[in-house]
Motif scaffolding. Structure first.
Motif, mmCIF file in Angstrom:
data_model
loop_
_atom_site.group_PDB
_atom_site.id
_atom_site.type_symbol
_atom_site.label_atom_id
_atom_site.label_comp_id
_atom_site.label_asym_id
_atom_site.label_seq_id
_atom_site.Cartn_x
_atom_site.Cartn_y
_atom_site.Cartn_z
ATOM 1 N N LEU A 112 1.372 -2.209 -9.011
ATOM 2 C CA LEU A 112 1.467 -2.347 -7.561
ATOM 3 C C LEU A 112 0.099 -2.545 -6.925
ATOM 4 O O LEU A 112 -0.065 -3.341 -5.987
ATOM 5 C CB LEU A 112 2.145 -1.105 -6.973
ATOM 6 N N ALA A 113 -0.898 -1.810 -7.437
ATOM 7 C CA ALA A 113 -2.249 -1.911 -6.874
ATOM 8 C C ALA A 113 -2.838 -3.298 -7.102
ATOM 9 O O ALA A 113 -3.509 -3.863 -6.220
ATOM 10 C CB ALA A 113 -3.156 -0.849 -7.483
ATOM 11 N N VAL A 114 -2.605 -3.897 -8.283
ATOM 12 C CA VAL A 114 -3.109 -5.246 -8.578
ATOM 13 C C VAL A 114 -2.430 -6.271 -7.683
ATOM 14 O O VAL A 114 -3.069 -7.189 -7.157
ATOM 15 C CB VAL A 114 -2.893 -5.582 -10.068
ATOM 16 N N SER A 115 -1.112 -6.096 -7.480
ATOM 17 C CA SER A 115 -0.387 -7.003 -6.582
ATOM 18 C C SER A 115 -0.924 -6.900 -5.164
ATOM 19 O O SER A 115 -1.108 -7.912 -4.474
ATOM 20 C CB SER A 115 1.105 -6.656 -6.610
ATOM 21 N N ASN A 116 -1.199 -5.662 -4.748
ATOM 22 C CA ASN A 116 -1.776 -5.449 -3.424
ATOM 23 C C ASN A 116 -3.155 -6.092 -3.324
ATOM 24 O O ASN A 116 -3.502 -6.725 -2.314
ATOM 25 C CB ASN A 116 -1.872 -3.940 -3.150
ATOM 26 N N GLY A 117 -3.962 -5.947 -4.381
ATOM 27 C CA GLY A 117 -5.290 -6.547 -4.406
ATOM 28 C C GLY A 117 -5.235 -8.057 -4.306
ATOM 29 O O GLY A 117 -6.108 -8.678 -3.682
ATOM 30 N N ARG A 118 -4.199 -8.659 -4.917
ATOM 31 C CA ARG A 118 -4.059 -10.116 -4.860
ATOM 32 C C ARG A 118 -3.835 -10.578 -3.414
ATOM 33 O O ARG A 118 -4.457 -11.532 -2.952
ATOM 34 C CB ARG A 118 -2.895 -10.555 -5.755
ATOM 35 N N PHE A 119 -2.943 -9.888 -2.705
ATOM 36 C CA PHE A 119 -2.679 -10.257 -1.317
ATOM 37 C C PHE A 119 -3.886 -9.990 -0.434
ATOM 38 O O PHE A 119 -4.204 -10.782 0.453
ATOM 39 C CB PHE A 119 -1.465 -9.483 -0.789
ATOM 40 N N ARG A 120 -4.559 -8.845 -0.671
ATOM 41 C CA ARG A 120 -5.752 -8.542 0.123
ATOM 42 C C ARG A 120 -6.840 -9.590 -0.112
ATOM 43 O O ARG A 120 -7.543 -9.999 0.812
ATOM 44 C CB ARG A 120 -6.274 -7.152 -0.230
ATOM 45 N N GLY A 121 -6.975 -10.021 -1.371
ATOM 46 C CA GLY A 121 -7.961 -11.050 -1.699
ATOM 47 C C GLY A 121 -7.675 -12.359 -0.974
ATOM 48 O O GLY A 121 -8.595 -12.996 -0.427
ATOM 49 N N LEU A 122 -6.379 -12.747 -0.946
ATOM 50 C CA LEU A 122 -6.004 -13.968 -0.224
ATOM 51 C C LEU A 122 -6.290 -13.835 1.266
ATOM 52 O O LEU A 122 -6.805 -14.766 1.907
ATOM 53 C CB LEU A 122 -4.509 -14.255 -0.443
ATOM 54 N N PHE A 123 -5.980 -12.652 1.805
ATOM 55 C CA PHE A 123 -6.187 -12.434 3.237
ATOM 56 C C PHE A 123 -7.678 -12.469 3.590
ATOM 57 O O PHE A 123 -8.095 -13.121 4.558
ATOM 58 C CB PHE A 123 -5.572 -11.099 3.642
ATOM 59 N N SER A 169 0.834 -1.204 0.000
ATOM 60 C CA SER A 169 0.000 0.000 0.000
ATOM 61 C C SER A 169 0.869 1.254 0.000
ATOM 62 O O SER A 169 0.594 2.208 -0.721
ATOM 63 C CB SER A 169 -0.921 0.005 1.224
ATOM 64 N N ARG A 170 1.926 1.245 0.830
ATOM 65 C CA ARG A 170 2.829 2.409 0.865
ATOM 66 C C ARG A 170 3.502 2.614 -0.477
ATOM 67 O O ARG A 170 3.628 3.743 -0.966
ATOM 68 C CB ARG A 170 3.879 2.216 1.969
ATOM 69 N N ASN A 171 3.964 1.506 -1.095
ATOM 70 C CA ASN A 171 4.609 1.620 -2.407
ATOM 71 C C ASN A 171 3.641 2.171 -3.452
ATOM 72 O O ASN A 171 4.005 2.984 -4.294
ATOM 73 C CB ASN A 171 5.147 0.259 -2.852
#
Length: 609
Positions: free
Chosen positions: A259-270, A212-214
């Motif tokens: 970066l936002a898509v990568s973040n979304g992937r981790f958030r989705g897993l979480f 998110s910071r990145n």
């Protein structure tokens, strides 16, 4: 670098830096409660309604259990309270909860808004009373952020976050007590999943925050490109670099998306893991609970109440993660506001009282061996042993090459800074013996880069004398050669000038500033290269207005165009912080190899080309 996060309305706002939760930072946060003191009884009443609201909320599952057990008992032919009676009790509780919740929100909003308004006023008062050196060492965006973003974060904490933390703690304590009371074995099953969720939350949370910071940093870079491009749009177009800027912005946005898509992937897993854990726990609790119901050690109503209380407890625990993040942001905001409030720089004492008779000036000014270096560059000596005098009503011109110290003399006259050595005298009295506000009320500045406020022409002229009548404003505008062009606008004096006066030409802005100074009717006037950036037609009108303004006033004219100061009573020539020549126009031209003569010759050559 600016960062951002998205609000519900889709508007981006700065992402507040966070502070660690330490004992020292929590002490800083007590600042908030000092502003709550005038509203402490309202605040305490709000706390009471939080407790009542939490109590009615937690009572609802208990009556739900009674309702189910009652229906079950009646179905078995046992004597029990009527389900209709219990339902009426539940409706009564819901009504009370509605009232308590309304009062809680209303009272905390009332306290928060009033307390934070008090804080905003104090921070603004402290900032605006600070000396010029304070502003020279800080960026305007940083200071405005203290008033807007930081105080808004504190406001959100008082009006919402504090109430949510207290409500969450009460819900957690009451809920845990009740589920332990209902079934210790079911509670053990439910709590067995908590460590797994906590560990997953820590692992995923760190990764998500980093991404998110990145993303925020990259988006800030994209916003910087937009800001720079719009500010320098004339350069972009003159070099036909529109497509270059489009490409630069596109590449930056592509990084944001990645970066936002990568973040979304981790958030989705979480989120998927948390949902699976929560519903898996519910299934496990309900399955184990049904075995207890079958065994006769737990009623169906108890099981239902247990599941609802578990949901309340889980919701409170989940909410604490976000509340903790908000608390960190609030602590950071409180620290930055405290930095302003406890700044050791001595504030300037300014009053709004009329000039007292004993402080009225005739206009005599003396610089007695004045030396000066700016506080941020003490090793660079701007003025060195400057001595000059001005009698009441005299026109003193100050000329010299760039960097000679001309504008610094204007800043010292207005007492923006104090001399390092020597002293400035007004009517023979040291400047520091006259209250600063009394001194400045008798002085006026017309700068080269005129600043107009974004309101109407009337408001900008009357800034020189708040409360001035319309005839006074119009008379000042006439003397400034501004009345005619003002009346040519459809709205006349009610014409909105736009941000920094962007809707007016340079000459028009200058004449508004001159009208403002005329309305103030100063004893001492400072003109800082007031005509240097104007064309010949505008300069003629502005110079005539300046001549009207300087009549019978001690005037210090910092001049770039020497043709405008030929009639000055005295011309001071500065070079490298020293007064190297002094005299009238004719006297200085008579000096062989004089700097003034050299400057005058160069300007004549430029004018003839």
């Amino acid at each position: 670098m600016a960062r951002g996060n998205r609000q519900d309305n889709g508007v981006r706002k700065p992402d507040m830096p966070k502070a660690k939760l330490t004992k020292e930072n929590l002490k800083e946060a007590l600042l908030i409660f000092s502003y709550l003191k005038p509203y402490r009884y309202t605040f305490i009443t709000g706390l009471l309604f939080i407790a009542l609201s939490s109590g009615t909320t937690m009572a609802f599952p208990y009556f739900l259990k009674r309702l189910i057990d009652s229906a079950h008992s009646l179905s078995l032919g046992k004597e029990a309270v009527s389900p209709g009676t219990i339902a009426l009790w539940m409706l009564g509780i819901l009504t009370l909860q509605m009232i308590f919740s309304f009062m809680r929100v209303y009272l905390f909003t009332y306290v928060g808004e009033y307390a934070l308004a008090d804080m905003r006023k104090e921070v603004y008062r402290k900032m605006i009373m600070m000396p010029m050196d304070f502003f020279a060492q800080r960026r305007v965006g940083e200071l405005s952020s203290r008033i807007s973003a930081d105080l808004s974060q504190i406001q959100e904490a008082v009006t919402g976050m504090l109430a949510e933390i207290l409500r969450g703690i009460l819900t957690l304590i009451i809920g845990m007590g009740l589920i332990l009371y209902l079934s210790r074995s079911l509670t053990a099953v439910m709590l067995s999943v908590v460590p797994i969720i906590v560990v997953a939350g820590v692992v995923f949370g760190k990764r998500i925050r980093k991404l998110s910071r990145n993303t925020q940093d990259q988006l800030a870079d994209s916003n910087t490109i937009v800001q720079e491009t719009l500010q320098g749009v004339s350069n972009v177009k003159s070099f036909t670099n529109e497509w270059y800027e489009i490409g630069r912005y596109t590449r930056s946005l592509q990084q944001v998306v990645k970066l936002a898509v990568s973040n979304g992937r981790f958030r989705g897993l979480f989120v998927s893991f948390i949902l699976m854990s929560i519903f898996g726990t519910i299934i496990l609790v309900v399955w184990y609970g049904t075995t207890l119901v079958q065994a006769g050690t737990l009623s169906f109503g108890d099981l239902t109440a247990f599941v609802v209380y578990t949901a309340f407890v889980g919701g409170s625990m989940a909410g604490f993660a976000d509340l903790y993040s908000q608390l960190q942001k609030t602590l950071g905001a409180t620290q930055r506001v405290r930095e302003i409030l406890r700044d050791t720089t001595e504030p300037v004492t300014v009053t709004d009282e009329p000039v007292e008779e004993k402080n009225k000036l005739l206009g005599a000014v003396t610089f007695d061996r004045v030396s000066f270096s700016y506080p941020s560059r003490k090793e660079v000596h701007i003025l060195k042993e400057i001595t000059l005098t001005a009698a009441p009503g005299e026109q003193i011109a100050i000329v010299g090459p760039s960097g000679a110290g001309k504008s610094t003399i204007a800043a010292l006259l207005l007492q923006f800074y104090q001399p390092g050595n020597g002293q400035i005298l007004f009517d023979g009295k040291p400047a520091n013996s006259i209250p600063l506000s009394q001194l400045r009320k008798q002085m006026a500045l017309v700068p080269q880069d005129v600043f107009l406020f974004g309101g109407t022409i009337r408001e900008n002229i009357s800034y020189g004398k708040p409360g001035a009548t319309q005839p006074d404003i119009e008379e000042a505008a006439r003397k400034a050669n501004a009345h005619d062009f003002i009346m040519s606008f459809p709205e006349g004096y009610d014409t909105v000038v736009g941000e920094r006066g962007i809707k007016l030409s340079g000459g028009q802005r200058q004449r508004i500033a001159i009208a403002r100074a005329i309305l103030k009717d100063p004893v001492i006037l400072v003109l800082d290269e007031a005509t240097s950036s104007l064309d010949s037609a505008s300069e003629s009108l502005v110079q005539e207005a300046l001549d009207n303004l300087m009549k019978n006033r001690t005037s210090f004219v910092i001049a770039h165009r020497l043709s405008t100061i030929r009639n000055a009573d005295k011309i001071i020539v500065l070079d490298k912080g020293h007064v190297i020549e002094s005299g009238t126009h004719q006297e200085l031209l008579a000096l062989n190899d004089g700097l003034y003569k050299s400057l005058n010759k160069l300007q004549l050559e430029w004018a003839s080309e």
